[in-house]
Design an enzyme around this catalytic site. Sequence first.
Site, PDB file in Angstrom:
ATOM      1  N   VAL A 189     -16.948 152.564  23.695  1.00 25.48           N
ATOM      2  CA  VAL A 189     -17.700 151.799  24.694  1.00 25.48           C
ATOM      3  C   VAL A 189     -16.957 151.962  26.009  1.00 25.48           C
ATOM      4  O   VAL A 189     -15.726 151.894  26.044  1.00 25.48           O
ATOM      5  CB  VAL A 189     -17.782 150.307  24.317  1.00 25.48           C
ATOM      6  CG1 VAL A 189     -18.418 149.506  25.453  1.00 25.48           C
ATOM      7  CG2 VAL A 189     -18.581 150.123  23.039  1.00 25.48           C
ATOM      8  N   ASP A 226     -12.260 151.214  21.654  1.00 23.20           N
ATOM      9  CA  ASP A 226     -12.759 151.367  20.283  1.00 23.20           C
ATOM     10  C   ASP A 226     -13.410 150.046  19.882  1.00 23.20           C
ATOM     11  O   ASP A 226     -12.729 149.028  19.719  1.00 23.20           O
ATOM     12  CB  ASP A 226     -11.579 151.704  19.357  1.00 23.20           C
ATOM     13  CG  ASP A 226     -12.013 151.974  17.922  1.00 23.20           C
ATOM     14  OD1 ASP A 226     -13.152 151.624  17.554  1.00 23.20           O
ATOM     15  OD2 ASP A 226     -11.187 152.521  17.162  1.00 23.20           O
ATOM     16  N   HIS A 227     -14.731 150.084  19.684  1.00 18.27           N
ATOM     17  CA  HIS A 227     -15.466 148.840  19.428  1.00 18.27           C
ATOM     18  C   HIS A 227     -15.191 148.275  18.040  1.00 18.27           C
ATOM     19  O   HIS A 227     -15.586 147.143  17.735  1.00 18.27           O
ATOM     20  CB  HIS A 227     -16.972 149.064  19.613  1.00 18.27           C
ATOM     21  CG  HIS A 227     -17.683 147.876  20.196  1.00 18.27           C
ATOM     22  ND1 HIS A 227     -17.314 146.577  19.935  1.00 18.27           N
ATOM     23  CD2 HIS A 227     -18.739 147.791  21.045  1.00 18.27           C
ATOM     24  CE1 HIS A 227     -18.115 145.759  20.568  1.00 18.27           C
ATOM     25  NE2 HIS A 227     -18.997 146.456  21.267  1.00 18.27           N
ATOM     26  N   ARG A 228     -14.509 149.018  17.195  1.00 24.12           N
ATOM     27  CA  ARG A 228     -14.102 148.466  15.906  1.00 24.12           C
ATOM     28  C   ARG A 228     -12.985 147.430  16.095  1.00 24.12           C
ATOM     29  O   ARG A 228     -12.858 146.478  15.323  1.00 24.12           O
ATOM     30  CB  ARG A 228     -13.596 149.565  14.969  1.00 24.12           C
ATOM     31  CG  ARG A 228     -14.609 150.617  14.592  1.00 24.12           C
ATOM     32  CD  ARG A 228     -13.962 151.727  13.792  1.00 24.12           C
ATOM     33  NE  ARG A 228     -12.892 152.392  14.546  1.00 24.12           N
ATOM     34  CZ  ARG A 228     -12.116 153.361  14.053  1.00 24.12           C
ATOM     35  NH1 ARG A 228     -12.291 153.768  12.804  1.00 24.12           N
ATOM     36  NH2 ARG A 228     -11.173 153.906  14.798  1.00 24.12           N
ATOM     37  N   PRO A 267     -15.978 154.405  17.603  1.00 24.81           N
ATOM     38  CA  PRO A 267     -17.179 154.113  18.413  1.00 24.81           C
ATOM     39  C   PRO A 267     -16.767 153.701  19.823  1.00 24.81           C
ATOM     40  O   PRO A 267     -16.243 152.610  20.028  1.00 24.81           O
ATOM     41  CB  PRO A 267     -17.851 152.969  17.650  1.00 24.81           C
ATOM     42  CG  PRO A 267     -16.756 152.338  16.855  1.00 24.81           C
ATOM     43  CD  PRO A 267     -15.764 153.406  16.540  1.00 24.81           C
TER      44      PRO A 267
END
Length: 463
Positions: free
Chosen positions: A260, A434-436, A258
């Site tokens: 951002v 990576d928003h994880r 994901p």
Amino acid sequence: MPEYKQFPLADTAEGLTEAEILDWKVKPGDEVQVNQIVVEVETAKAAVELPVPWAGVVTELLAEPGQTVEVGTPIMTIDVDPQGSAPSGGGATEQPAAPATNGVAQEPPSGSSAAPAPADDEMKPLVGYGSKNVVAKRRPRKLPNATFVASDATNATLGKSDATNATLGSSAPEYVPLAKPPVRKLAKELGVDLRQVIGSAEGGVITREDVQRAAEPETTATAAAPAHAPGARERRVPIKGVRKATAQAMVSSAFTAPHVTEFLTIDVTPMMEFRAKLKSSPAFAGVKLTPLAFAAKAVCLAVRRTPDVNAVWDDEANEIVFKDYVHLGIAAATPRGLVVPKVRDADALSLVELAQAIDELTTTARDGKTPPEAMLHGTFTITNVGVFGVDTGTPIINPGESAILALGAIRDMPWVVDGELAVRKVMQLSLSFDHRVVDGQQGSQFLADVGALLADPAQAITY
């Protein structure tokens, strides 16, 4: 008697499955030595030159330039005992047909044995040979003119000498036109029956020109009808090599991590002034000191405060892997497409060493000479879109990493300094993460730190 060995396409890097033949360095009849470069191939990573593991005489090239070949497929046949002094062995590897006499292929004498397959330790010293075990696919032997052939099943059942007799005495003869794979493909596209074509090359080999001449009447008739003419204003380029690998990696990253993206505009006038000062100092004499080198140093320093951007999400282990080193990827545009070679342990290098490493790395990449291993195991990437006059972008994270920084063009722009308007050197940064792995607070802190170091390089002493 001659002893033939087949040279397979090796896996030159992790996980490669195929490569395109770019250029042969030898031709049939040439003598070769151990470790001599014989072919240049383009993998999904880069252009690579492959050495041969044996000395001998080249008898046949099994792939043409432009042809894509799977790893493990034989691409060249070598006679490793052209003087006929090698003792007969008991190996089970395939032995190619002996040279043709009077247009008829000669089979090896009954009872002769092919050389055993080379052991792993014979090939380990050579570039491009690893521990991956592959089974070479047998390529149909090309026989001049009309030839009688037996099936592989017959050969496997009868044995070598019996198979030879079955071949010569087969009651179901099959004519095998002599043409290389790209020529066969062209014939299929043009609807040409190769059995009706007379080869003009030595030994009756059918060439592309032979096929095109055979198809000429039909092609001319087709061209007369505009509705069916090939797209004169279009051209098609096969998706392969670096372009294919880049596309697969970007799609995988875009739909797995994901993304951002955050943006920051900064005044880099102090950095540019400091750069001009350093370039005149003896320590930087002859060094190509670019804003990219300053950005690389800033990234390595900022990672210390925000190690999350240098970590990676491990789905299989259900872990986040933090890396206490920075293998810094530098995106480079090359004639073959986008490649991202790495500066190993960039965090341990000084500004001078970083500038030198980046210059060498990008020059090698543009020449298409980056070895595949130099593009593996990165931890963070910088892409400099500013060299194209672009202000910013939303870069896609490289697989196996968690963040990528894009540098925009440095422009003279109005900027408020001490309450007054002035013309300053201004650039934009964008960070995709990576928003994880990286939360908004961590991504913002990292981007702010990089911006602060570029806007005021003196802050580096506080890290």
